[in-house]
Design an enzyme around this catalytic site. Structure first.
Site, PDB file in Angstrom:
ATOM      1  N   GLY A 129     -36.050 -30.623  14.642  1.00 55.97           N
ATOM      2  CA  GLY A 129     -37.302 -31.348  14.385  1.00 55.97           C
ATOM      3  C   GLY A 129     -37.243 -32.085  13.058  1.00 55.97           C
TER       4      GLY A 129
ATOM      5  NE  ARG B  59     -36.462 -29.548  18.963  1.00 56.84           N
ATOM      6  CZ  ARG B  59     -36.775 -29.004  17.787  1.00 56.84           C
ATOM      7  NH1 ARG B  59     -35.903 -28.252  17.158  1.00 56.84           N
ATOM      8  NH2 ARG B  59     -37.956 -29.199  17.242  1.00 56.84           N
TER       9      ARG B  59
ATOM     10  CG  ASP C 153     -34.516 -21.338  13.330  1.00 51.65           C
ATOM     11  OD1 ASP C 153     -34.677 -22.474  13.820  1.00 51.65           O
ATOM     12  OD2 ASP C 153     -35.248 -20.378  13.597  1.00 51.65           O
TER      13      ASP C 153
ATOM     14  CB  THR D 193     -37.871 -26.651   9.541  1.00 48.55           C
ATOM     15  OG1 THR D 193     -38.957 -26.211  10.389  1.00 48.55           O
ATOM     16  CG2 THR D 193     -37.492 -25.503   8.618  1.00 48.55           C
TER      17      THR D 193
ATOM     18  CG  ASP E 180     -41.651 -24.496  12.199  1.00 49.61           C
ATOM     19  OD1 ASP E 180     -42.662 -25.231  12.242  1.00 49.61           O
ATOM     20  OD2 ASP E 180     -40.908 -24.306  13.170  1.00 49.61           O
TER      21      ASP E 180
ATOM     22  CG  ASP F 180     -38.951 -21.001  10.348  1.00 48.22           C
ATOM     23  OD1 ASP F 180     -38.317 -21.912   9.791  1.00 48.22           O
ATOM     24  OD2 ASP F 180     -39.040 -20.894  11.580  1.00 48.22           O
TER      25      ASP F 180
ATOM     26  NE  ARG G   3     -39.505 -23.466  18.109  1.00 48.69           N
ATOM     27  CZ  ARG G   3     -38.800 -24.582  18.154  1.00 48.69           C
ATOM     28  NH1 ARG G   3     -38.755 -25.274  19.257  1.00 48.69           N
ATOM     29  NH2 ARG G   3     -38.122 -24.999  17.097  1.00 48.69           N
TER      30      ARG G   3
HETATM   31  O1  F6P Z   1     -39.250 -27.075  14.278  1.00 46.18           O
HETATM   32  C1  F6P Z   1     -40.449 -27.625  13.897  1.00 46.18           C
HETATM   33  C2  F6P Z   1     -41.376 -27.763  15.060  1.00 46.18           C
HETATM   34  O2  F6P Z   1     -42.314 -28.746  14.689  1.00 46.18           O
HETATM   35  C3  F6P Z   1     -42.069 -26.491  15.541  1.00 46.18           C
HETATM   36  O3  F6P Z   1     -43.146 -26.103  14.739  1.00 46.18           O
HETATM   37  C4  F6P Z   1     -42.463 -26.890  16.924  1.00 46.18           C
HETATM   38  O4  F6P Z   1     -42.679 -25.767  17.721  1.00 46.18           O
HETATM   39  C5  F6P Z   1     -41.288 -27.682  17.377  1.00 46.18           C
HETATM   40  O5  F6P Z   1     -40.711 -28.243  16.208  1.00 46.18           O
HETATM   41  C6  F6P Z   1     -41.583 -28.766  18.373  1.00 46.18           C
HETATM   42  O6  F6P Z   1     -40.379 -29.362  18.731  1.00 46.18           O
HETATM   43  P1  F6P Z   1     -40.222 -30.659  19.627  1.00 46.18           P
HETATM   44  O7  F6P Z   1     -40.659 -31.823  18.813  1.00 46.18           O
HETATM   45  O8  F6P Z   1     -38.770 -30.723  19.956  1.00 46.18           O
HETATM   46  O9  F6P Z   1     -41.099 -30.447  20.806  1.00 46.18           O
END
Ligand code: F6P
Length: 327
Positions: free
Chosen positions: A14, A75, A106, A130, A132, A134, A176
């Site tokens: 992300g 990803r 991560d 990120t 997050d 985390d 998440r």
């Molecule tokens: O990794 C950051 C994040 O924004 C999370 O908080 C979220 O769950 C996820 O990415 C969403 O990912 P995507 O944009 O691939 O749906």
């Protein structure tokens, strides 16, 4: 000690505000130290597709203020396979690259560590990027501050209309597996309740809390739900609706707007510091490490450790404070 002559930089997973300031710092620090730099497009996918280009100081002009990532991100499932990793390795070697800076979360670090164990002649340094927040080994990750401020701005606006109509809003924020944004935004906006993946809050407890709010003459209420709370904002609202009749109940999912926008001053400085530190770590011969910020100092943590510990241990004192301040 392996001497580095050319590095590659990529962003993966992300996107997070602050990635561009970090790319800028990586490119300019490397060139200042006489290294060549390649920018890899679309994260690990770009390694597999040999989608990279040589960068110079002007390639990163005027990007400090930009959200997203000029290198694009993805990803990438193929990088999880042995074949994908081998192709990536061959492309890196063919381009004369012996050091890699990966900016991500991560999932990004899991790939980086596996790759680096398989092909130790390419040194790898991770930068925590990120929203997050985390990752163990850095009090803050790139993008967390900007995202939290974006969330606060949105919730303040929702509070205006909630108050005007005497409504209860369930607001779902990203994270998440992490309640970091939810907790900070909840404190900042005076949320009546904050539901986090790190803490079980029974629905009965939430309802009691809302009833107490009504008894105390609250005209509106905000419940922040972290995405990682398995019940989800819509289902929670549905459950509460059955027992709470004094509020009209609405749901807002903030979604991906939380990931965009110009990085805050904090994220610009953090990105610059971490990018600078990542290149210096490579020059010093470090590998399989993450650069982070602890107590305002740069710290290196083994990637292995950064991945196995969970950074965001719920701060019970903050939760308790939030509960008391929102009575
Ligand atoms: O990794 C950051 C994040 O924004 C999370 O908080 C979220 O769950 C996820 O990415 C969403 O990912 P995507 O944009 O691939 O749906």
């Amino acid at each position: 000690m392996q001497k580095i002559s050319k590095i590659a930089v990529l962003t993966s997973g992300g996107d997070a505000p602050g990635m561009n300031p970090c790319i800028r710092a990586v490119v300019r620090t490397a060139i200042y130290n006489g290294l060549h730099v390649a920018g890899v497009r679309q994260g690990y996918q770009g390694l597999i597709d040999n989608n990279m280009y040589d960068m110079d100081p002007r390639s990163v002009s005027n990007i400090l203020n930009l959200g997203g990532t000029i290198l694009k991100t993805a990803r990438c499932l193929p990088f999880r396979t042995d074949e994908g990793m081998e192709t990536a390795y061959k492309n890196l070697k063919a381009n004369g690259i012996d050091g890699l800076v990966v900016i991500g979360g991560d999932g990004t670090f899991t790939g980086a560590l596996r790759f680096s164990k398989k092909y130790p002649d390419i040194s790898v340094i991770g930068v925590p990027g990120t929203i997050d927040n985390d990752l163990y080994g850095s009090t803050y990750t790139l993008g967390f501050d900007t995202a939290t401020n974006t969330v606060i701005e949105a919730i303040d606006k929702i509070r205006d209309t909630a108050d005007a109509h005497d409504r209860l809003f369930f607001i779902e924020v990203m994270g998440r597996d992490s309640g970091a944004i939810a907790l900070r935004a909840g404190i900042s906006c005076g949320a009546e309740a904050i539901l986090l993946p790190e803490r079980d809050t029974a629905i009965e407890h939430l309802i009691e809390n809302l009833k107490a709010g009504q008894y105390n003459k609250k005209s509106s209420s905000i419940v922040i739900v972290a995405e990682g709370d398995k019940r989800g904002a819509y289902d929670l609202a549905e459950e509460v609706r059955k027992q709470v009749k004094f509020y009209d109940i609405k749901v807002t999912i903030l979604g991906h707007l939380q990931r965009g926008g110009s990085p805050s001053a904090f994220d610009r400085i953090l990105g610059s510091r971490l990018g600078f530190a990542a290149v210096n770590a490579l020059i010093k011969g470090e590998t399989q490490k993450m650069v982070g910020l602890e107590a305002n100092h740069i710290k290196l943590t083994d990637l292995e450790e950064a991945l196995t510990q969970h950074q965001f241990k719920l701060e019970d004192d903050l939760m308790e404070m939030s509960d008391i301040l929102s009575i």
